[in-house]
Enzyme design. Structure first.
Site, short mmCIF file in Angstrom:
data_model
loop_
_atom_site.label_atom_id
_atom_site.label_comp_id
_atom_site.label_asym_id
_atom_site.label_seq_id
_atom_site.Cartn_x
_atom_site.Cartn_y
_atom_site.Cartn_z
N ALA A 40 -9.64 5.25 3.53
CA ALA A 40 -9.47 6.37 4.46
C ALA A 40 -10.70 7.26 4.56
O ALA A 40 -11.37 7.53 3.57
CB ALA A 40 -8.27 7.24 4.09
N GLY A 41 -10.95 7.68 5.78
CA GLY A 41 -11.99 8.67 6.05
C GLY A 41 -13.36 8.11 6.32
O GLY A 41 -14.27 8.85 6.74
N GLY A 95 -8.43 8.98 9.24
CA GLY A 95 -8.78 9.08 10.65
C GLY A 95 -9.83 10.12 11.00
O GLY A 95 -10.15 10.31 12.17
N LYS A 127 0.88 -1.17 0.00
CA LYS A 127 0.00 0.00 0.00
C LYS A 127 0.91 1.21 0.00
O LYS A 127 1.57 1.51 1.01
CB LYS A 127 -0.92 0.00 1.24
CG LYS A 127 -1.77 1.25 1.33
CD LYS A 127 -2.59 1.30 2.60
CE LYS A 127 -3.18 2.70 2.78
NZ LYS A 127 -3.92 2.83 4.04
N ASN A 144 -10.10 1.69 9.21
CA ASN A 144 -9.41 1.29 10.44
C ASN A 144 -10.03 1.97 11.66
O ASN A 144 -10.66 1.35 12.51
CB ASN A 144 -7.92 1.64 10.31
CG ASN A 144 -7.05 1.12 11.45
OD1 ASN A 144 -5.87 0.90 11.28
ND2 ASN A 144 -7.59 0.90 12.64
N THR A 145 -9.88 3.30 11.70
CA THR A 145 -10.23 4.04 12.91
C THR A 145 -11.70 3.88 13.31
O THR A 145 -12.01 3.76 14.50
CB THR A 145 -9.91 5.54 12.71
OG1 THR A 145 -8.56 5.64 12.24
CG2 THR A 145 -10.04 6.32 14.00
#
Lengths: 67, 260
Positions: free
Chosen positions: B184-185, B157, B96, B206-207
């Protein structure tokens, strides 16, 4: 002779300390890790060819969580 | 089933492994969500620590495929060196690719990402570039050999979701052959569902899972949302209409008004 290992100053055992000896002396034997010296990746198959000298920067990286 | 560089994965949910309350909770999230591919990183190892090996062992026990990242890299050289180190440690040519342009937004640097991707492809890597939703740069990455492109939904995040729905939908429409993953996001399961309804091949987050009050339940919620969105896309979502259209048949409607 001082080298930087993961950002910490380490006194070398010789003017030209073999990378494999340095790693073993610091406890980096076995396990999963990869090494870069002065910003260049050193494949495991080449560790035996490399010696560390004064002011060299060694990075030893291992698996970590990531996003 | 999604195919990434020739490898088939049953789950279209890709999870990051950072910021979980504990390794046990991370393991439960991965198991309960059915996720088969996780992102990982490389960081300085404490001498004699073995923390990295223990973490990697946890992933291996779950038989997960790993996608190492180049997080934190700002230059082509840093990213390329990190990728080579990751290939040796994780025994995979998947990477990645993250080359950051701005520390506040963590916006990827398009030019350096492209340059690094070229170098890595020449060295035999299968590159998953984290990039903005700009059509021109995504096309360029695809042209040079990135079979998978990963446009951001929002800055890493933030949990802001899909901040540029138009751009992401245009990307999907204009690059029908590329494998596209929103990375992301993403903050809510509905964000993931929406991306999948648009025809994205997978989502990476993830977050949103790791910092929720109940990460395991959230991981399963995301898995359900991804599956629902994909099923909706495959079934064919009706186009919206400007006017109401009765769904109950009008034919046979009774006349019930009293005589005047």
């Amino acid at each position: 002779m001082i080298a930087s290992i993961n950002g910490k100053e380490v006194a070398l055992a010789a003017e030209q300390e073999p990378l494999t000896a340095l790693l073993a002396r610091l406890g980096y034997d076995g396990g999963h890790f990869a090494v870069a010296v002065n910003g260049a990746f050193i494949a495991k198959s080449r560790h035996g060819e490399i010696s560390i000298q004064n002011a060299d920067r060694v990075e030893v990286l291992a698996p970590m969580v990531g996003g | 089933m999604v195919t990434l560089y020739g490898e088939k994965l049953a789950s279209r949910l890709i999870l990051g492994t950072a910021r979980y309350p504990s390794p046990a909770i991370l393991a439960s999230c991965l198991e309960q969500s059915g996720c088969q591919l996780v992102t990982v990183s490389l960081r300085r190892e404490t001498a004699g620590g073995g923390d990295g090996s223990r973490f990697y062992q946890l992933l291996k026990e779950q038989n997960l495929k790993v996608l190492p990242n180049t997080a934190g890299c700002h230059t082509v050289d840093e990213a390329v060196t990190t990728a080579h180190m990751a290939r040796e440690v994780f025994a995979t040519s998947w990477i990645k690719l993250e080359v950051i342009a701005d520390d506040d937004t963590l916006q990827p640097h398009p030019i350096r990402t492209l340059d690094a991707a070229r170098e890595l492809i020449a060295a035999g890597f299968k590159v998953f570039p984290y990039i903005t939703d700009d059509l021109a740069i995504c096309r360029e990455l695809y042209t040079i050999g990135c079979e998978v492109i990963m446009p951001w939904g929002a800055p890493i995040g933030t949990g802001k979701g899909l901040v540029n729905p138009y751009g992401l939908q245009v990307l999907r429409e204009r690059m029908p052959d590329a494998t596209l993953i929103v990375d992301a996001g993403i903050g809510r399961p509905s964000d993931a569902c929406r991306a999948m309804e648009w025809g994205y091949d997978a989502v990476l987050l993830n977050t949103a899972v790791a910092v929720s009050h109940d990460p395991v339940t959230m991981a399963t919620a995301f898995a359900s949302a991804v599956a629902a969105g994909r099923a909706g896309y495959e079934a064919g979502i009706m186009p919206p209409r400007e006017r109401a259209h009765a769904s109950t048949p009008v034919v046979g409607l009774a006349e019930l008004l009293p005589p005047t």
